[in-house]
Scaffold this motif. Structure first.
Motif, PDB file in Angstrom:
ATOM      1  N   PRO C 503     -52.324 -20.815  -9.315  1.00 12.97           N
ATOM      2  CA  PRO C 503     -51.078 -21.360  -9.968  1.00 12.97           C
ATOM      3  C   PRO C 503     -51.241 -22.032  -9.235  1.00 12.97           C
ATOM      4  CG  PRO C 503     -50.345 -19.480  -8.594  1.00 12.97           C
ATOM      5  CD  PRO C 503     -51.682 -19.771  -8.367  1.00 12.97           C
ATOM      6  N   ASN C 504     -50.028 -23.351 -10.667  1.00  9.29           N
ATOM      7  CA  ASN C 504     -50.238 -24.392 -10.184  1.00  9.29           C
ATOM      8  C   ASN C 504     -48.722 -24.537 -10.093  1.00  9.29           C
ATOM      9  OD1 ASN C 504     -48.597 -24.358 -12.942  1.00  9.29           O
ATOM     10  ND2 ASN C 504     -50.048 -25.639 -13.513  1.00  9.29           N
ATOM     11  N   ALA C 505     -47.370 -25.658  -9.215  1.00 14.18           N
ATOM     12  CA  ALA C 505     -46.460 -25.722  -9.205  1.00 14.18           C
ATOM     13  C   ALA C 505     -45.828 -24.916 -10.559  1.00 14.18           C
ATOM     14  CB  ALA C 505     -45.775 -27.040  -8.932  1.00 14.18           C
ATOM     15  N   LYS C 506     -45.969 -24.611 -11.474  1.00 14.53           N
ATOM     16  CA  LYS C 506     -45.196 -24.280 -12.653  1.00 14.53           C
ATOM     17  C   LYS C 506     -45.104 -23.176 -12.481  1.00 14.53           C
ATOM     18  CE  LYS C 506     -44.498 -27.643 -16.046  1.00 14.53           C
ATOM     19  NZ  LYS C 506     -45.932 -28.555 -17.041  1.00 14.53           N
ATOM     20  N   GLY C 507     -46.466 -22.377 -11.288  1.00 13.66           N
ATOM     21  CA  GLY C 507     -46.240 -20.402 -12.049  1.00 13.66           C
ATOM     22  C   GLY C 507     -47.770 -20.103 -12.176  1.00 13.66           C
ATOM     23  N   VAL C 508     -48.108 -21.612 -13.041  1.00 12.03           N
ATOM     24  CA  VAL C 508     -49.326 -21.290 -14.325  1.00 12.03           C
ATOM     25  C   VAL C 508     -50.331 -21.032 -14.163  1.00 12.03           C
ATOM     26  CG1 VAL C 508     -49.857 -21.058 -16.822  1.00 12.03           C
ATOM     27  CG2 VAL C 508     -47.594 -21.765 -15.889  1.00 12.03           C
ATOM     28  N   VAL C 509     -51.615 -20.453 -14.701  1.00  7.00           N
ATOM     29  CA  VAL C 509     -53.413 -20.808 -14.114  1.00  7.00           C
ATOM     30  C   VAL C 509     -54.180 -21.563 -15.484  1.00  7.00           C
ATOM     31  CG1 VAL C 509     -55.207 -20.414 -13.035  1.00  7.00           C
ATOM     32  CG2 VAL C 509     -53.145 -18.986 -12.776  1.00  7.00           C
ATOM     33  N   ASP C 510     -53.828 -22.913 -14.961  1.00  5.59           N
ATOM     34  CA  ASP C 510     -53.548 -23.554 -16.337  1.00  5.59           C
ATOM     35  C   ASP C 510     -55.182 -23.456 -16.149  1.00  5.59           C
ATOM     36  OD1 ASP C 510     -55.549 -25.466 -14.626  1.00  5.59           O
ATOM     37  OD2 ASP C 510     -53.154 -26.519 -14.496  1.00  5.59           O
ATOM     38  N   ARG C 511     -56.043 -23.550 -17.954  1.00  7.95           N
ATOM     39  CA  ARG C 511     -57.858 -24.032 -18.177  1.00  7.95           C
ATOM     40  C   ARG C 511     -58.598 -24.860 -17.229  1.00  7.95           C
ATOM     41  NH1 ARG C 511     -58.751 -25.572 -23.871  1.00  7.95           N
ATOM     42  NH2 ARG C 511     -57.529 -23.998 -24.695  1.00  7.95           N
ATOM     43  N   ARG C 512     -57.922 -25.628 -16.779  1.00  3.00           N
ATOM     44  CA  ARG C 512     -58.537 -26.675 -15.924  1.00  3.00           C
ATOM     45  C   ARG C 512     -59.058 -25.633 -14.765  1.00  3.00           C
ATOM     46  NH1 ARG C 512     -59.041 -32.105 -14.297  1.00  3.00           N
ATOM     47  NH2 ARG C 512     -57.777 -31.964 -12.283  1.00  3.00           N
ATOM     48  N   GLU C 513     -58.088 -25.284 -13.679  1.00  2.00           N
ATOM     49  CA  GLU C 513     -58.023 -24.288 -12.771  1.00  2.00           C
ATOM     50  C   GLU C 513     -59.243 -23.565 -12.549  1.00  2.00           C
ATOM     51  OE1 GLU C 513     -56.884 -25.164  -9.719  1.00  2.00           O
ATOM     52  OE2 GLU C 513     -57.291 -23.255  -8.709  1.00  2.00           O
ATOM     53  N   ARG C 514     -59.051 -22.818 -13.854  1.00  4.33           N
ATOM     54  CA  ARG C 514     -60.136 -21.316 -13.934  1.00  4.33           C
ATOM     55  C   ARG C 514     -60.759 -22.149 -14.051  1.00  4.33           C
ATOM     56  NH1 ARG C 514     -55.694 -19.127 -17.316  1.00  4.33           N
ATOM     57  NH2 ARG C 514     -56.722 -19.815 -19.521  1.00  4.33           N
ATOM     58  N   ARG C 515     -61.558 -22.900 -15.013  1.00  3.19           N
ATOM     59  CA  ARG C 515     -62.942 -23.508 -14.638  1.00  3.19           C
ATOM     60  C   ARG C 515     -63.641 -23.976 -13.266  1.00  3.19           C
ATOM     61  NH1 ARG C 515     -62.305 -28.480 -18.621  1.00  3.19           N
ATOM     62  NH2 ARG C 515     -61.677 -26.912 -20.299  1.00  3.19           N
ATOM     63  N   ARG C 516     -62.171 -24.794 -12.149  1.00  5.99           N
ATOM     64  CA  ARG C 516     -62.238 -25.420 -11.177  1.00  5.99           C
ATOM     65  C   ARG C 516     -62.776 -23.731 -10.672  1.00  5.99           C
ATOM     66  NH1 ARG C 516     -61.766 -23.974  -6.360  1.00  5.99           N
ATOM     67  NH2 ARG C 516     -59.563 -23.079  -7.098  1.00  5.99           N
ATOM     68  N   ALA C 517     -61.867 -22.836 -10.343  1.00  2.18           N
ATOM     69  CA  ALA C 517     -62.010 -21.435  -9.937  1.00  2.18           C
ATOM     70  C   ALA C 517     -64.045 -21.008 -10.223  1.00  2.18           C
ATOM     71  CB  ALA C 517     -61.389 -20.037 -10.650  1.00  2.18           C
ATOM     72  N   LYS C 518     -64.458 -20.733 -11.678  1.00  3.08           N
ATOM     73  CA  LYS C 518     -65.339 -20.717 -11.886  1.00  3.08           C
ATOM     74  C   LYS C 518     -66.429 -21.509 -11.114  1.00  3.08           C
ATOM     75  CE  LYS C 518     -65.890 -19.202 -16.416  1.00  3.08           C
ATOM     76  NZ  LYS C 518     -65.316 -19.648 -18.213  1.00  3.08           N
ATOM     77  N   LEU C 519     -66.548 -22.393 -11.404  1.00  3.23           N
ATOM     78  CA  LEU C 519     -67.737 -23.753 -10.156  1.00  3.23           C
ATOM     79  C   LEU C 519     -67.106 -23.249  -8.838  1.00  3.23           C
ATOM     80  CD1 LEU C 519     -66.788 -26.999 -11.873  1.00  3.23           C
ATOM     81  CD2 LEU C 519     -68.753 -25.830 -12.174  1.00  3.23           C
ATOM     82  N   SER C 520     -65.989 -22.787  -8.837  1.00  2.00           N
ATOM     83  CA  SER C 520     -66.068 -22.656  -7.098  1.00  2.00           C
ATOM     84  C   SER C 520     -67.005 -21.333  -6.357  1.00  2.00           C
ATOM     85  CB  SER C 520     -64.860 -22.322  -6.846  1.00  2.00           C
ATOM     86  OG  SER C 520     -63.878 -21.841  -5.536  1.00  2.00           O
ATOM     87  N   LYS C 521     -66.802 -20.067  -7.598  1.00  2.66           N
ATOM     88  CA  LYS C 521     -67.828 -18.993  -7.580  1.00  2.66           C
ATOM     89  C   LYS C 521     -69.072 -19.529  -7.854  1.00  2.66           C
ATOM     90  CE  LYS C 521     -67.414 -14.333  -9.365  1.00  2.66           C
ATOM     91  NZ  LYS C 521     -68.782 -14.573  -9.924  1.00  2.66           N
ATOM     92  N   TRP C 522     -69.956 -20.910  -8.642  1.00  2.92           N
ATOM     93  CA  TRP C 522     -70.872 -20.784  -8.751  1.00  2.92           C
ATOM     94  C   TRP C 522     -71.564 -21.060  -7.176  1.00  2.92           C
ATOM     95  CZ3 TRP C 522     -72.455 -25.853  -8.817  1.00  2.92           C
ATOM     96  CH2 TRP C 522     -73.820 -26.231  -9.371  1.00  2.92           C
ATOM     97  N   PHE C 523     -70.452 -22.436  -6.685  1.00  2.00           N
ATOM     98  CA  PHE C 523     -70.575 -23.053  -5.618  1.00  2.00           C
ATOM     99  C   PHE C 523     -71.445 -21.761  -4.182  1.00  2.00           C
ATOM    100  CE2 PHE C 523     -70.123 -26.270  -2.710  1.00  2.00           C
ATOM    101  CZ  PHE C 523     -70.688 -27.279  -3.155  1.00  2.00           C
ATOM    102  N   PHE C 524     -70.249 -21.157  -3.914  1.00  2.00           N
ATOM    103  CA  PHE C 524     -69.781 -20.486  -2.891  1.00  2.00           C
ATOM    104  C   PHE C 524     -70.173 -18.801  -3.113  1.00  2.00           C
ATOM    105  CE2 PHE C 524     -66.515 -23.352  -1.365  1.00  2.00           C
ATOM    106  CZ  PHE C 524     -67.117 -24.181  -1.104  1.00  2.00           C
ATOM    107  N   GLU C 525     -70.864 -18.581  -3.512  1.00  2.00           N
ATOM    108  CA  GLU C 525     -71.378 -16.985  -4.121  1.00  2.00           C
ATOM    109  C   GLU C 525     -72.483 -16.613  -3.290  1.00  2.00           C
ATOM    110  OE1 GLU C 525     -71.302 -15.741  -7.849  1.00  2.00           O
ATOM    111  OE2 GLU C 525     -72.828 -16.993  -8.868  1.00  2.00           O
ATOM    112  N   ASP C 526     -73.706 -17.028  -3.440  1.00  2.00           N
ATOM    113  CA  ASP C 526     -74.110 -17.035  -2.810  1.00  2.00           C
ATOM    114  C   ASP C 526     -74.197 -17.518  -1.151  1.00  2.00           C
ATOM    115  OD1 ASP C 526     -75.293 -15.994  -4.196  1.00  2.00           O
ATOM    116  OD2 ASP C 526     -76.309 -17.809  -5.203  1.00  2.00           O
ATOM    117  N   ARG C 527     -73.872 -16.027  -0.040  1.00  2.00           N
ATOM    118  CA  ARG C 527     -73.438 -17.239   1.083  1.00  2.00           C
ATOM    119  C   ARG C 527     -74.277 -16.122   2.899  1.00  2.00           C
ATOM    120  NH1 ARG C 527     -68.852 -14.687   2.885  1.00  2.00           N
ATOM    121  NH2 ARG C 527     -68.594 -16.699   4.798  1.00  2.00           N
ATOM    122  N   VAL C 528     -74.278 -16.982   3.228  1.00  2.00           N
ATOM    123  CA  VAL C 528     -74.320 -15.895   4.680  1.00  2.00           C
ATOM    124  C   VAL C 528     -73.590 -16.361   5.292  1.00  2.00           C
ATOM    125  CG1 VAL C 528     -76.345 -15.600   6.075  1.00  2.00           C
ATOM    126  CG2 VAL C 528     -76.906 -16.412   3.805  1.00  2.00           C
ATOM    127  N   ALA C 529     -72.773 -15.781   6.430  1.00  2.00           N
ATOM    128  CA  ALA C 529     -71.826 -15.780   7.176  1.00  2.00           C
ATOM    129  C   ALA C 529     -72.066 -15.960   8.633  1.00  2.00           C
ATOM    130  CB  ALA C 529     -70.908 -14.484   6.664  1.00  2.00           C
TER     131      ALA C 529
END
Lengths: 351, 261, 557
Positions: C503-529
Motif C-alpha cells: 500500500p502507498n502512503a494513503k494505505g491504498v494499493v494502486d494499479r501501478r503497484e499491482r502491476r509491479r507486484a506481478k512483475l516482481s513475481k515473474w522476476f523472482f518466483e523461480d528461485r533457489v535459496a
C-alpha cells in the motif's frame, strides 16, 4: 548484506529475502595469504628477474628492428606490392615485439616480484549528508539573491531571449545544402529540351553507343547515358540517378502491362539499376531465372514481370526506361523515367 | 546445366523451362551468328568430331539427347560452340554429378584430348563461340582498364576481390582465383548457367583480355597488407576481431589476473 | 603547501622533487588518495581498459593519418605505386588514402592499426557492457555511469561509421548511399536532411569533408569528455567486486594501485598495443585498393558495414518489403499518406530494433529497481546464475542482437554453408521473433540448474570420482567437502522472494503497484535459496559417508 551507505534508510528498499530461516554463514574473511615460489626461493626470484630482463631486451630488439626496417626500405611511386608488404610486416611485427616485450615484462615483474598481498579498503559513502544540506542551502541562497523568483519579468524575457538565440544557428545550417526535391525526379535520359534529340544508351564505363543487334539474348549491359563522361561537374550526381541495366529476353517471356507496349524493343528492356529500397546498384542478373538481385540487402526483382519485387526488403518495382532504336540502329531512351529512381522519399508521388 | 530440383516461386518458371530448349536452339544460334562473329571451327579434324560424337553418346546424350537437341532435363547444345563445351567439361561442371541449384566445379572427368573432341563434335552441330585466341588470354593487357570493367560488370556477383558471392536460392558466383585465363574468357563469352553472356559486342576481346590481366595481377601480387582473410570484406574482418583478436586479449587478461604459483 | 623550504629539508631525492611540485600544485593530496587505492582483480574487469587503450591507440594512429589524408572530393588521376589503379580517375580523398597505404613509410601499418583498433574499441566496449549487465554492476549507485557507457557505445559506433566512409572507395560509397536511402525514408524531413548532409544530391562533393570534421574533431572530443567523466565516477564509486570471503558491500578487496595494479594496468596498455600491432602487421583490413574509387554504378558482392553497424544492416535485410498477393492486391509496406510516401519497409527495421535495444539498455537499471524495490547500494556483484531472470533477459537481448547481426552476413552464410540465401533469410526472420524467447527460457533453466549444483557442492562437497566399497557392501562415491572459503563463495548471495503489492502512503494499493507486484513475481518466483548453516548441519548429520573423507581434510566441523 546491509544498507551500508545509502544515507536515507527510510528508502532502503523492501527486499524480501529468504534463506534466513537457518541463519546465514559468517564471512570467514580473506583467505590466508599463500606465498609464491619467488617469495620463498631466492633462485626462483632470480629466475623471474632474468625473465623480466629478457622480455625488456626483446622490446629493445623490436625497436631496433623497426628503425632499421623503416630506414632500409623506402617507398615511392615505383614500390612494388612485395616491398610494401615486406615493410608492413617488418614494421608491424617489430612494433608488436617492442610493445609486447614491455607489456609482458612489466606484468611478469608485478606478478612474480612485487608484493601480492590482497588488502581490504573501507568504502566511504558516495555522499555526505552535511554536504548535501549545505549545497542545497547555497543553491537556494543563490537563487534568492538573483531575485529571479520575485522579478518574473526578468525571468520571462530571459527565457524568451534564450529560446530565440539558437535560431541563427538553424538558419546557418539551412545553408548546408539546397532542398530541391525536384532534382530527384530528373535524369540525363530526358531528350534535349531544344532539339528533341533522344539520348543514346552507351556502355559503362567506356561511353560507346549500343546497337540493338549487339544485345543478344542472355546478355546484360551496364549502361550510362551518352555524354555523361563529358560532364565537367556533377558527373557522379547524374550517374547516381542515370545508371541502367539493359537485357534481352525472349519477347514471349515478357509480361507487359498496358501502356508499356512501346517501352521495350524486340525483348530488349532497360531498367534503373538503383534499388528502390535504399539505393544500392541492383546489378546481379541471373540470365536463366531472369531475376535481378541486389547484393546489399537481397531484394529480388522479376524481370519478366516488369521488375516486381519477389523477395527482400524493397517495396516498389525498379523503374523502367522506355527505349527505342534510332535511324542508325542505336538504342535511345524515348523519354526520361516516368517516376523518380532510387529509394522512396516523402515528397515522391506515385506515378 | 539447368537443374530441375531447384524450387521456383515463379509460375512462369515452368514455361521458361519449356521455352529453354527453343530459346537456346533458335535464338542462341541466330544470336551467335550475328554477334559473335561466329564461324564453324576449322581447327578440328573430322576424326576429332567422330571421336567426340562417341564420347557424347556415351556420356552426355542421356540428358542432352542423341543429337544434342536437348530434352526437358537439359538444354540443346546446338550452336553453343566449342567455348561452352571447353568451359563446362574442362572445369568439371559437366557431366553433372547431381541435380542441385547449379552445376558445381569438380575434377574434370575428361582429359584435354577428350574435351577437345567433345568440343569438336558440338561445334560441328552449329556455329557458336569458338575457343579463344591465345593472344587474348596471355594476361598482357591493361590491368587498370580491366579492373574498371571488372568492377562494373563482374564485381557485383564475384566480389571486388574475386572472392565469389551469393545468388538467389542456393546459386552462387564462384571465386575466380585459380581459374585459368581460357576458362574465364569462355565463361564471359558463353554465359554459363545464370551468368549473363558478355559477347564481343558488349565487352570486346581486348576488354576481356584486360579483365583477365587484372585478375591475374591481383592474384599474383597478393595483398600488400598481409593475409587476406578470404577477401570477403568487413564480415570476415569483424569475425576475425571477435574470435582471434578478442580471444588473444582475453587470454592475456586471464594470465594478467591469475596468481603466480 | 603552507610549509616553507627553510622549515623542512626533504632527506631523499623523491622528497625534494615532491617538495618542489607540491609547493606549486598541492598534488600530494592526490598521491595520498590514489597511491594505494585498492582495485579488485579479475579478468572480466579488464575490458573497460581494453576499450580505453584501443581509444588511445586510435588517437595516436589517427593523428598520424590526418597528417597525410586529404578529405577533398575533387577529381584527380592516380599515378601512384599501385599498378592496377594507375590512370584511374578518382577523388583526392581516395588518392590520398592510397598514397598513405603505398607511398608513406609505415602508412599502411598505421591505417591497418587504426582500423583494427577501431574494431577492438567497439568490441571491448560491448563486452564490457555485457559484463556490467550480467553481474549487476549497473545497480545503485552506478546507474548514471551505465548510461554514460551506453552513450559511449553509440559514439563509438558513430566514430567508426564516419571513419569507414572517409577513404571514398567503392565499399564506403555504397555504405553512404544506403545511409542516404535510410535518411530519405524519414517522414516529412528526410529529403531535407539528406540534402543538408550531402550538400545537395547524393553523392555531391561535400560529404567526405563534413564526415572528416565529425570524425576527427566532434566525436573524439565527446568520447574523450565522457571517458573522463566515466573514470571519475569509477573513482568516486570505487570498483565493484565479485562475492567471496572477506568481500562485502562496505569494503573493497584487491591490490593497491601502487605498485602492483599500476604495473599490471600500465603493462596491459603495451600488451593491447602489441596485439593490435601484430594484427596490423599480418592481416589485411579494409583493402581499399580492391574496391576501387567510388563510382555510383558498380557494387561488390559482400557489401557490408563494419561489424558494429551490422545489426542495423541485418534488420534492413530481414524486413520483407512485399508480403505477397493478398485479396488480389500486392501488399507492401510502402504507404501513401495524403499523397506523401511513407516507407515502413525501411523505417521499421532502421528504427524499431535499435530503438528497442537502446531504450531497454538505458532504462534497465531503473526498471529493475522499480520491480525489485531494491534501493540499496550494491558493491558486491551478482554471479550471473544468482540472478537468473536478469541473466535470462540479458541473453534474450543478446540473441535478438545476434540474429540481426547474422542477417547482415546472410549472403556469406549462404555461400559458405551451401544453403539457399532465401532460406537463411526465412530462418532468421523466424528467429528474430522466436530466438529471444528460446534464449530466455533456456538461460533461466541453465542458471537455476547451476544454482542447484552450487547447493549440492556446498552441502555435500565436490564429487571426487572415487568409488569406495563400505564394509557392509554398499558402494558410495566419495565427496570431498569444500573448505569454508570456497563454500562461502557458493552461499553468500541473496535470493529475494517476490515482493507482494505494498500500500502507498494513503494505505491504498494502486494499479501501478499491482502491476509491479506481478512483475516482481515473474522476476523472482523461480528461485533457489542459498544453503544455510542449519541445512549444512543437517546434511552432515545424514551424510555419514563424508566422515571418511572429511577427517583428514580437517575443515572444522
Amino acid at each position: 548484506m546491509g544498507n551500508p551507505s545509502d544515507g536515507a534508510p527510510q528508502h532502503g528498499g523492501t527486499v524480501a529475502t529468504a534463506g534466513q530461516a537457518g541463519g546465514v554463514f559468517e564471512d570467514p574473511g580473506i583467505p590466508p595469504h599463500r606465498l609464491r615460489l619467488s617469495d620463498t626461493d631466492p633462485k626462483a626470484a632470480k629466475r623471474a628477474e632474468r625473465q623480466v630482463t629478457a622480455l625488456f631486451i626483446i622490446s629493445v630488439i623490436g625497436t631496433v628492428v623497426f628503425l632499421v626496417s623503416y630506414f632500409a626500405i623506402d617507398l615511392g611511386p615505383t614500390s612494388t606490392v612485395d616491398t610494401i608488404r615486406t615493410q608492413n610486416i617488418l614494421l608491424g611485427l617489430s612494433t608488436a615485439f617492442a610493445m609486447l616485450g614491455i607489456g609482458t615484462g612489466i606484468v611478469h615483474w608485478a606478478k612474480s616480484l612485487m608484493p601480492d598481498h590482497e588488502v581490504s579498503e573501507a568504502r566511504h559513502a558516495v555522499r555526505n549528508e552535511d554536504d548535501r544540506q549545505a549545497a542545497v542551502k547555497i543553491v537556494d541562497d543563490i537563487i534568492e539573491e538573483t531575485g529571479i523568483k520575485r522579478r518574473p519579468l526578468i525571468r520571462n524575457t530571459l527565457i524568451g531571449a534564450l529560446a530565440l538565440a539558437p535560431l541563427p544557428a538553424l538558419a546557418v545550417f539551412g545553408d548546408l545544402g539546397p532542398n530541391a526535391t525536384d532534382i530527384l525526379r530528373h535524369t540525363m535520359w530526358a531528350p534535349n529540351a531544344q532539339t528533341g534529340k533522344k539520348v543514346r544508351l552507351t556502355r559503362d564505363p567506356d561511353g560507346t553507343p549500343i546497337r540493338a543487334a549487339d544485345v543478344t539474348i542472355g546478355s546484360a549491359f551496364h549502361v550510362i547515358p551518352e555524354g555523361l563522361n563529358d560532364l565537367k561537374e556533377n558527373r557522379n550526381n547524374e550517374k547516381a540517378k542515370a545508371v541502367v541495366l539493359l537485357m534481352r529476353l525472349n519477347p514471349e517471356d515478357l509480361h507487359i502491362s498496358p501502356g508499356r507496349e512501346t517501352w521495350s524493343y524486340n525483348g530488349i528492356v532497360a531498367y534503373s539499376k538503383i534499388c528502390t529500397h535504399v539505393g544500392c546498384p541492383v546489378a546481379l542478373y541471373e540470365q536463366q531465372t531472369h531475376h535481378l538481385l541486389c547484393p546489399c540487402h537481397q531484394s529480388t526483382f522479376d524481370l519478366t514481370h516488369e521488375c516486381q519485387v519477389i523477395f527482400g526488403p524493397a517495396s516498389r518495382p525498379l523503374p523502367q526506361l522506355p527505349i527505342e532504336v534510332d535511324s542508325d540502329g542505336y538504342l535511345v531512351a524515348t523519354s526520361d523515367f516516368h517516376e523518380p529512381v532510387g529509394p522512396s522519399y516523402w515528397e515522391r508521388e506515385y506515378s | 546445366m539447368k537443374s530441375l530440383s531447384q524450387k521456383r516461386r515463379h509460375p512462369l518458371a515452368v514455361v521458361a523451362l519449356l521455352v529453354m530448349g527453343l530459346l537456346l536452339t533458335g535464338a542462341l544460334y541466330s544470336v551467335a551468328s550475328s554477334a559473335n562473329k561466329a564461324k564453324a571451327d576449322t581447327g578440328f579434324s573430322a576424326a576429332d568430331v567422330t571421336a567426340g560424337q562417341k564420347l557424347f553418346v556415351a556420356n552426355c546424350a542421356t540428358c542432352h539427347g542423341m543429337g544434342a537437341q536437348g530434352s526437358p532435363a537439359a538444354p540443346s547444345l546446338v550452336g553453343v560452340g566449342a567455348a561452352a563445351v571447353d568451359f563446362q567439361v574442362g572445369t568439371g561442371r559437366m557431366p553433372m554429378a547431381a541435380n542441385g541449384p547449379q552445376a558445381e566445379q569438380k575434377p574434370a572427368q575428361f582429359n584435354d584430348t577428350q574435351t577437345r573432341q567433345l568440343a569438336a563434335y558440338v561445334a560441328s552441330l552449329g556455329a557458336g563461340p569458338s575457343l579463344p585466341d591465345p593472344a587474348m588470354t596471355d594476361g598482357q593487357g591493361d590491368a587498370t582498364h580491366g579492373g574498371e570493367l571488372f568492377r562494373v560488370n563482374c564485381a557485383m556477383c564475384h566480389n571486388a576481390a574475386a572472392a565469389g558471392g551469393a545468388l538467389t536460392r542456393g546459386k552462387f558466383a564462384p571465386p575466380l582465383a585459380g581459374v585459368t585465363a581460357q576458362h574465364i574468357y569462355e565463361a564471359m563469352e558463353t554465359g554459363p548457367q545464370n551468368m549473363p553472356v558478355f559477347s564481343d559486342a558488349n565487352i570486346s576481346p581486348e576488354g576481356k583480355r584486360d579483365i583477365i590481366t587484372y585478375l591475374q595481377t591481383i592474384e599474383k601480387q597478393g595483398s600488400p597488407g598481409g593475409a587476406e582473410l578470404g577477401g570477403l570484406g568487413p564480415v570476415s574482418e569483424g569475425l576475425f576481431m571477435w574470435v582471434a583478436g578478442l580471444g588473444v586479449i582475453i587470454a592475456f587478461t586471464i594470465w594478467l589476473t591469475s596468481r603466480t604459483s | 603547501m603552507s610549509s616553507t623550504p627553510t622549515s623542512y629539508q626533504p632527506p631523499t631525492k623523491v622528497g625534494r622533487i615532491a617538495e618542489f611540485v607540491d609547493q606549486r600544485t598541492g598534488l600530494s593530496s592526490v598521491t595520498r588518495e590514489f597511491g594505494r587505492k585498492v582495485f579488485p582483480d579479475h579478468w572480466s574487469f579488464m575490458f573497460g581498459e581494453v576499450a580505453l587503450y584501443s581509444f588511445v591507440i586510435l588517437l595516436l594512429s589517427g593523428t598520424f593519418l590526418t597528417f597525410f589524408f586529404n578529405p577533398s572530393m575533387a577529381e584527380t588521376t592516380y599515378q601512384g605505386a599501385y599498378v592496377p589503379l594507375r590512370g584511374m580517375d578518382m577523388s583526392v580523398a581516395y588518392q590520398s588514402s592510397l598514397h598513405i597505404s603505398f607511398e608513406i613509410r609505415g602508412g599502411l601499418f598505421m591505417r591497418q592499426l587504426h582500423h583494427w583498433a577501431a574494431l577492438l574499441f567497439v568490441a571491448a566496449m560491448s563486452v564490457h557492457m555485457l559484463r556490467v549487465f550480467f553481474t549487476g554492476a549497473f545497480r545503485k549507485p552506478r546507474e548514471m555511469n551505465w548510461v554514460i557507457g551506453g552513450v559511449l557505445l553509440i559514439l563509438g559506433m558513430a566514430a567508426g561509421f564516419t571513419g569507414y566512409s572517409l577513404p571514398d572507395d567503392l565499399l564506403s560509397g555504397n555504405g553512404l548511399r544506403i545511409i542516404d536511402g535510410v535518411v530519405m525514408a524519414i517522414p516529412v524531413i528526410g529529403t531535407w536532411i539528406s540534402m543538408f548532409l550531402f550538400g545537395g544530391e547524393f553523392p555531391g562533393t561535400a560529404i567526405v569533408g563534413r564526415l572528416y570534421v565529425l570524425h576527427i574533431l566532434l566525436i573524439p572530443a565527446m568520447i574523450l569528455g565522457l571517458v573522463a567523466l566515466h573514470l571519475i565516477f569509477v573513482v568516486v564509486h570505487k570498483h565493484t567486486q565479485y562475492p567471496g570471503p572477506g568481500r562485502n558491500d562496505r569494503n573493497v578487496v584487491g591490490y593497491p594501485l601502487g605498485p602492483v595494479y599500476a604495473a599490471k594496468a600500465g603493462g596491459f596498455f603495451f600488451i593491447v598495443f602489441g596485439v593490435l600491432a601484430a594484427m596490423a602487421a599480418a592481416f589485411t583490413i579494409n583493402p581499399i585498393w580492391n574496391y576501387g574509387p567510388y563510382d555510383p554504378s558498380p557494387v561488390s558482392a559482400g557489401t557490408q558495414p563494419d561489424w558494429y553497424i551490422g545489426w542495423v544492416d541485418g534488420a534492413l535485410r530481414l524486413m520483407p518489403g512485399v508480403i505477397g498477393d493478398i485479396g488480389g492486391y500486392r501488399q507492401h509496406f510502402e504507404f501513401m499518406i495524403f499523397n506523401q510516401t511513407l516507407s515502413l519497409n525501411i523505417l521499421l527495421p532502421a528504427l524499431v530494433p535499435a530503438g528497442i535495444v537502446f531504450t531497454v539498455l538505458f532504462i534497465y537499471p531503473w526498471l529493475e529497481r522499480w520491480i525489485t524495490k531494491d534501493n540499496r547500494e550494491h558493491h558486491v556483484l551478482d554471479r550471473p546464475r544468482n540472478a537468473p531472470t536478469r541473466t535470462a533477459i540479458g541473453m534474450a537481448g543478446f540473441t535478438f542482437y545476434c540474429v540481426m547481426w547474422a542477417a547482415a552476413s546472410s549472403d556469406l552464410i549462404a555461400t559458405h554453408f551451401h544453403v539457399s540465401l532465401n532460406d537463411v533469410t526465412y530462418w532468421l526472420r523466424a528467429l528474430f521473433f522466436v530466438g529471444p524467447i528460446i534464449a530466455f527460457t533456456v538461460t533461466k533453466r541453465i542458471a537455476l540448474g547451476l544454482q542447484r549444483k552450487d547447493r549440492e557442492i556446498a552441502l555435500h562437497g565436490r564429487e571426487t570420482g572415487r568409488i569406495v566399497r563400505l564394509p557392509h557392501g554398499e558402494f558410495i562415491e566419495v565427496h570431498a567437502p569444500v573448505d569454508e572459503y570456497k563454500r562461502y563463495r557458493l552461499v553468500a548471495f541473496e535470493s529475494p522472494l517476490p515482493l507482494p503489492a505494498q500500500p502507498n502512503a494513503k494505505g491504498v494499493v494502486d494499479r501501478r503497484e499491482r502491476r509491479r507486484a506481478k512483475l516482481s513475481k515473474w522476476f523472482f518466483e523461480d528461485r533457489v535459496a542459498p544453503v544455510s548453516p542449519a541445512e549444512l548441519e543437517a546434511a552432515h548429520a545424514h551424510g555419514h559417508h563424508e566422515a571418511i573423507e572429511s577427517a583428514p581434510a580437517g575443515s572444522g566441523h
